[in-house]
Design a protein around this motif. Sequence first.
Motif, PDB file in Angstrom:
ATOM      1  N   GLN A   1      75.636  14.185 -47.629  1.00  0.00           N
ATOM      2  CA  GLN A   1      74.560  14.589 -46.735  1.00  0.00           C
ATOM      3  C   GLN A   1      74.930  14.228 -45.303  1.00  0.00           C
ATOM      4  OE1 GLN A   1      71.682  16.298 -47.284  1.00  0.00           O
ATOM      5  NE2 GLN A   1      71.379  16.239 -45.059  1.00  0.00           N
ATOM      6  N   TYR A   2      74.981  15.226 -44.420  1.00  0.00           N
ATOM      7  CA  TYR A   2      75.286  15.010 -43.012  1.00  0.00           C
ATOM      8  C   TYR A   2      74.052  15.318 -42.181  1.00  0.00           C
ATOM      9  CZ  TYR A   2      80.213  14.606 -44.255  1.00  0.00           C
ATOM     10  OH  TYR A   2      81.419  14.190 -44.789  1.00  0.00           O
ATOM     11  N   ASN A   3      73.782  14.456 -41.193  1.00  0.00           N
ATOM     12  CA  ASN A   3      72.591  14.562 -40.366  1.00  0.00           C
ATOM     13  C   ASN A   3      72.975  14.652 -38.889  1.00  0.00           C
ATOM     14  OD1 ASN A   3      70.680  14.282 -42.587  1.00  0.00           O
ATOM     15  ND2 ASN A   3      71.410  12.169 -42.703  1.00  0.00           N
ATOM     16  N   LEU A   4      72.014  15.014 -38.038  1.00  0.00           N
ATOM     17  CA  LEU A   4      72.275  15.157 -36.612  1.00  0.00           C
ATOM     18  C   LEU A   4      72.888  13.885 -36.040  1.00  0.00           C
ATOM     19  CD1 LEU A   4      69.138  17.097 -35.318  1.00  0.00           C
ATOM     20  CD2 LEU A   4      71.458  17.954 -35.625  1.00  0.00           C
TER      21      LEU A   4
ATOM     22  N   GLY B   1      92.746  16.589 -38.777  1.00  0.00           N
ATOM     23  CA  GLY B   1      93.178  16.032 -37.508  1.00  0.00           C
ATOM     24  C   GLY B   1      92.285  16.313 -36.320  1.00  0.00           C
ATOM     25  N   ALA B   2      91.188  17.033 -36.523  1.00  0.00           N
ATOM     26  CA  ALA B   2      90.253  17.336 -35.434  1.00  0.00           C
ATOM     27  C   ALA B   2      88.889  16.721 -35.757  1.00  0.00           C
ATOM     28  CB  ALA B   2      90.123  18.831 -35.230  1.00  0.00           C
ATOM     29  N   GLN B   3      88.097  16.497 -34.713  1.00  0.00           N
ATOM     30  CA  GLN B   3      86.762  15.952 -34.900  1.00  0.00           C
ATOM     31  C   GLN B   3      85.718  17.052 -34.762  1.00  0.00           C
ATOM     32  OE1 GLN B   3      85.693  12.497 -32.665  1.00  0.00           O
ATOM     33  NE2 GLN B   3      87.352  11.243 -33.496  1.00  0.00           N
ATOM     34  N   TYR B   4      84.691  16.946 -35.593  1.00  0.00           N
ATOM     35  CA  TYR B   4      83.584  17.902 -35.596  1.00  0.00           C
ATOM     36  C   TYR B   4      82.267  17.139 -35.572  1.00  0.00           C
ATOM     37  CZ  TYR B   4      87.072  21.343 -37.047  1.00  0.00           C
ATOM     38  OH  TYR B   4      88.171  22.163 -37.101  1.00  0.00           O
ATOM     39  N   LYS B   5      81.302  17.686 -34.831  1.00  0.00           N
ATOM     40  CA  LYS B   5      79.970  17.080 -34.755  1.00  0.00           C
ATOM     41  C   LYS B   5      78.965  18.018 -35.394  1.00  0.00           C
ATOM     42  CE  LYS B   5      76.802  14.773 -31.553  1.00  0.00           C
ATOM     43  NZ  LYS B   5      76.585  14.357 -30.151  1.00  0.00           N
ATOM     44  N   ILE B   6      78.022  17.437 -36.124  1.00  0.00           N
ATOM     45  CA  ILE B   6      77.045  18.227 -36.860  1.00  0.00           C
ATOM     46  C   ILE B   6      76.153  19.024 -35.909  1.00  0.00           C
ATOM     47  CG2 ILE B   6      75.243  16.470 -36.926  1.00  0.00           C
ATOM     48  CD1 ILE B   6      76.288  18.597 -39.921  1.00  0.00           C
ATOM     49  N   ILE B   7      75.864  20.257 -36.277  1.00  0.00           N
ATOM     50  CA  ILE B   7      74.903  21.091 -35.564  1.00  0.00           C
ATOM     51  C   ILE B   7      73.629  21.237 -36.382  1.00  0.00           C
ATOM     52  CG2 ILE B   7      74.443  23.438 -34.716  1.00  0.00           C
ATOM     53  CD1 ILE B   7      77.372  23.702 -34.090  1.00  0.00           C
ATOM     54  N   GLN B   8      73.821  21.447 -37.686  1.00  0.00           N
ATOM     55  CA  GLN B   8      72.678  21.656 -38.569  1.00  0.00           C
ATOM     56  C   GLN B   8      72.806  20.737 -39.781  1.00  0.00           C
ATOM     57  OE1 GLN B   8      71.175  25.677 -39.015  1.00  0.00           O
ATOM     58  NE2 GLN B   8      71.139  25.424 -41.211  1.00  0.00           N
ATOM     59  N   PRO B   9      71.824  19.845 -40.010  1.00  0.00           N
ATOM     60  CA  PRO B   9      71.901  18.945 -41.161  1.00  0.00           C
ATOM     61  C   PRO B   9      72.030  19.724 -42.469  1.00  0.00           C
ATOM     62  CG  PRO B   9      70.147  18.271 -39.670  1.00  0.00           C
ATOM     63  CD  PRO B   9      70.609  19.623 -39.201  1.00  0.00           C
TER      64      PRO B   9
ATOM     65  N   MET C   1      85.416   3.548 -36.784  1.00  0.00           N
ATOM     66  CA  MET C   1      86.354   4.624 -37.153  1.00  0.00           C
ATOM     67  C   MET C   1      85.565   5.806 -37.688  1.00  0.00           C
ATOM     68  SD  MET C   1      89.605   4.462 -39.715  1.00  0.00           S
ATOM     69  CE  MET C   1      90.624   5.898 -40.001  1.00  0.00           C
ATOM     70  N   VAL C   2      85.944   7.010 -37.298  1.00  0.00           N
ATOM     71  CA  VAL C   2      85.256   8.214 -37.733  1.00  0.00           C
ATOM     72  C   VAL C   2      85.697   8.562 -39.155  1.00  0.00           C
ATOM     73  CG1 VAL C   2      84.812  10.636 -37.229  1.00  0.00           C
ATOM     74  CG2 VAL C   2      85.134   9.019 -35.355  1.00  0.00           C
ATOM     75  N   ALA C   3      84.708   8.847 -40.011  1.00  0.00           N
ATOM     76  CA  ALA C   3      85.005   9.128 -41.417  1.00  0.00           C
ATOM     77  C   ALA C   3      85.560  10.536 -41.598  1.00  0.00           C
ATOM     78  CB  ALA C   3      83.738   8.964 -42.249  1.00  0.00           C
ATOM     79  N   GLN C   4      86.375  10.697 -42.627  1.00  0.00           N
ATOM     80  CA  GLN C   4      86.865  12.016 -43.006  1.00  0.00           C
ATOM     81  C   GLN C   4      85.724  12.839 -43.613  1.00  0.00           C
ATOM     82  OE1 GLN C   4      90.027  13.393 -42.791  1.00  0.00           O
ATOM     83  NE2 GLN C   4      90.821  11.598 -41.708  1.00  0.00           N
ATOM     84  N   TRP C   5      85.760  14.152 -43.350  1.00  0.00           N
ATOM     85  CA  TRP C   5      84.784  15.037 -43.986  1.00  0.00           C
ATOM     86  C   TRP C   5      84.997  15.042 -45.488  1.00  0.00           C
ATOM     87  CZ3 TRP C   5      85.312  19.251 -47.179  1.00  0.00           C
ATOM     88  CH2 TRP C   5      84.161  20.016 -47.406  1.00  0.00           C
ATOM     89  N   GLU C   6      83.895  15.045 -46.245  1.00  0.00           N
ATOM     90  CA  GLU C   6      83.965  15.091 -47.703  1.00  0.00           C
ATOM     91  C   GLU C   6      82.893  16.017 -48.250  1.00  0.00           C
ATOM     92  OE1 GLU C   6      83.555  11.190 -49.259  1.00  0.00           O
ATOM     93  OE2 GLU C   6      85.541  10.517 -48.628  1.00  0.00           O
ATOM     94  N   PRO C   7      83.191  16.744 -49.331  1.00  0.00           N
ATOM     95  CA  PRO C   7      82.144  17.555 -49.967  1.00  0.00           C
ATOM     96  C   PRO C   7      81.148  16.661 -50.698  1.00  0.00           C
ATOM     97  CG  PRO C   7      84.180  17.648 -51.236  1.00  0.00           C
ATOM     98  CD  PRO C   7      84.499  16.894 -49.977  1.00  0.00           C
ATOM     99  N   GLY C   8      79.961  17.191 -50.954  1.00  0.00           N
ATOM    100  CA  GLY C   8      78.938  16.444 -51.679  1.00  0.00           C
ATOM    101  C   GLY C   8      78.300  15.329 -50.874  1.00  0.00           C
TER     102      GLY C   8
END
Length: 312
Positions: free
Chosen positions: A10-13, A21-29, A1-8
């Motif tokens: 660390q997101y990586n490539l 309700g939409a999905q987003y993929k990281i561009i810049q860590p 299952m895809v996790a919800q975006w959260e502040p604080g």
Amino acid sequence: MVAQWEPGTQYNLGDVVVYEGAQYKIIQPHRSQSDWTPPVTPALWGRLPESAWVGDQQQQQQPPPTYNQGGDQKPWNEQSSQQVHIDHEERKKNWFDLDDDRKKQLEIGGGLLGGLAALGAGYFAYKEHEKSEEEKKAQVWAFQNWLHDAQARTEEYHRNGPRGPATWILNHGRNIPQNAIAGGEEHGEPLYIARAYYEGGIMVGKASARLKKGAAIGFKHDEIDVETFEILIGDMRGLRWVDTSGHLDVQSLGATPVEGGRESDGSPIYIAQAPHHGGIHPGKASAVLDGAYIPYDGTEKKVKEYRVLCYA
């Protein structure tokens, strides 16, 4: 299952998140902040089309939205999500070349949302009071299409690496990529080469962690702070600075200049660096400008003798 975006966090490539309700993929860590949500940071996140969704949500696609022409939707600049597909060929069109029905779909379906969110309220407070509603929509549409192309360039770079010694990638705020090309220096610290859409063109300026929003461009004798911009990255072993002066004569350089941007009429702008007030500052040069123009201290400064970035 895809996790919800959260502040604080660390997101990586390779990371994918769900937001509104939409999905987003990281561009810049990066490490997320509360005001860096995916829709308003296109330099950090790319929105995935529903056909590319991963995980459980792939089975939860909604039917295409219908558009009520009765006028009871929110105004175009108060939409909360984008629900209309815009293909590559359509993005090449001027807003005024779209038919009225398509404009209405884009307005009430959030098709202008990405550009509006990235432009931010400050842009409209600064200049947009001078424009009609239709002119405002045209500006947001053009900005959004530049942003979409810049995002595609950035995704291509992260997938396949650089295709040459100089590559433009999207950036947001004051985080400077490690391989950004220095276009000058001030007070012993580097100034990097930036560009951003503004008033129908793509203007060249500077980027630095010391700047108010991360970058600044020059336009009609003003220095404009920008938070969403492209930054030039690459390898100076494949580039060199060439001395010149006055109106830029590309044929006399003896090398091919790196194109930096364009005026609103489509004429090219090139990357310059010029001395001023004890520093070296990146800016722009072209065949119609009588010297290099650099953003500095709230305005633009003209410098007669300057250098242009060229391929080696």
